[in-house]
Design a protein around this motif. Structure first.
Motif: not given
Length: 140
Positions: A62, A115, A118-120, A122-124, A126
């Motif tokens: 990140a 890309k 990292l989206p996998s 993402d805190c939201t 999760r």
């Protein structure tokens, strides 16, 4: 120049005895300091047999570091098919080749890896998945 961050106790003592001049050893550091280290680092490696997931690899990615991993455990699954350098067998020559490949990686390729991976994590995303699991447990 290499940096090992997060050592303490016997591991730090052993590393201090063996580390060549081009290796800096650091005790565990605060998250803010770790972020600063990532910001001036091009490559992050994790060859540990004990670290099963590799959250530091995701933090480094990140921050713009190219991860280099050994092909075992969680990190291999997290980065599968991403295009990062992977070492199938641990030895110094293979590690050096993988690190060299990471250091010369094109910024566009690094961006594509970010890309993809990292989206996998993402805190939201999760949080939503955790809420769904809890909701399903409550409904049972």
């Amino acid at each position: 120049k290499f940096m090992v961050v997060g050592l303490s106790g016997e591991a730090l003592e052993a590393a201090q005895e063996m580390a060549p001049a081009n290796v800096e050893l650091h005790r565990p550091v605060a998250f803010e300091e770790l972020q600063e280290i990532y910001s001036r680092t091009r490559v992050i490696c994790q060859f540990s047999r004990q670290e099963s997931f590799g959250i530091a690899l995701l933090e480094g990615l990140a921050a713009g570091c190219v991860p280099v991993i050994a092909n075992r455990c969680g990190p291999a699954e997290v980065f599968e098919g991403s295009g990062i350098p992977v070492i199938d067998q641990m030895d110094a020559d293979r590690a050096a080749q993988a690190i060299s490949a990471a250091m010369s990686m094109d910024p566009e390729k690094l961006s594509a890896i970010q890309k993809k991976v990292l989206p996998s994590f993402d805190c939201t995303l999760r949080q939503k998945k955790l809420h769904a699991v809890i909701h399903n447990l409550i409904r049972q």
